[in-house]
Design a protein around this motif. Structure first.
Motif, PDB file in Angstrom:
ATOM      1  N   TYR A   1       8.285  -2.470   3.119  1.00 34.24           N
ATOM      2  CA  TYR A   1       7.946  -1.312   2.570  1.00 34.24           C
ATOM      3  C   TYR A   1       7.197  -1.045   1.264  1.00 34.24           C
ATOM      4  N   LEU A   2       7.609  -2.193   0.250  1.00 39.40           N
ATOM      5  CA  LEU A   2       6.958  -2.586  -0.788  1.00 39.40           C
ATOM      6  C   LEU A   2       5.582  -2.671  -0.894  1.00 39.40           C
TER       7      LEU A   2
ATOM      8  N   TRP B   1       3.352   0.118   0.559  1.00 41.40           N
ATOM      9  CA  TRP B   1       3.180   0.998  -0.348  1.00 41.40           C
ATOM     10  C   TRP B   1       1.986   0.324  -1.350  1.00 41.40           C
TER      11      TRP B   1
END
Length: 118
Positions: free
Chosen positions: A111-112, A115
């Motif tokens: 997810y990092l 993003w």
């Protein structure tokens, strides 16, 4: 569904479809019956139990690898976020031998990276 193959658009014969469904059901039953029905309450040999312990270790990478190398979310092209998350998960799993820690950190990395890369 109207009985068409989604990949080619060709019609699927209902008889062929039912033959496949029944065949898969019988095969699944036979595989389970071989262990549960035939072996049942008998003690399995130590060598077999030792080999069965490696089944999840062999199956899980086989399920995950195609999702990392050819992810459907990117149209089948490998991308850095998924590859980085897989490598972080693998490294933490090997180093710390904690499955849940590796999975959670890999998820966080995915997810990092998604993003950060937009």
């Amino acid at each position: 569904m109207n009985g068409t193959d989604l990949a080619t658009g060709a019609a699927i014969d209902r008889v062929d479809l039912w033959i496949v469904i029944i065949g898969l059901g019988l095969g699944s039953f036979a595989l389970r019956f071989a262990f549960l029905g035939l072996i049942g309450k008998r003690q399995m040999p130590e060598w077999l139990l030792r080999h069965l312990r490696y089944t999840p270790v062999a199956v899980l990478p086989a399920l995950v690898a195609p999702l990392v190398v050819w992810p459907g979310a990117t149209g089948g092209e490998m991308d850095p976020p998924r590859l980085t998350a897989a490598l972080v998960t693998l490294a933490l799993g090997v180093i710390f031998r904690r499955t849940l820690l590796a999975i959670v950190c890999g998820l966080g990395t995915l997810y990092l990276m998604l993003w950060l890369m937009g």
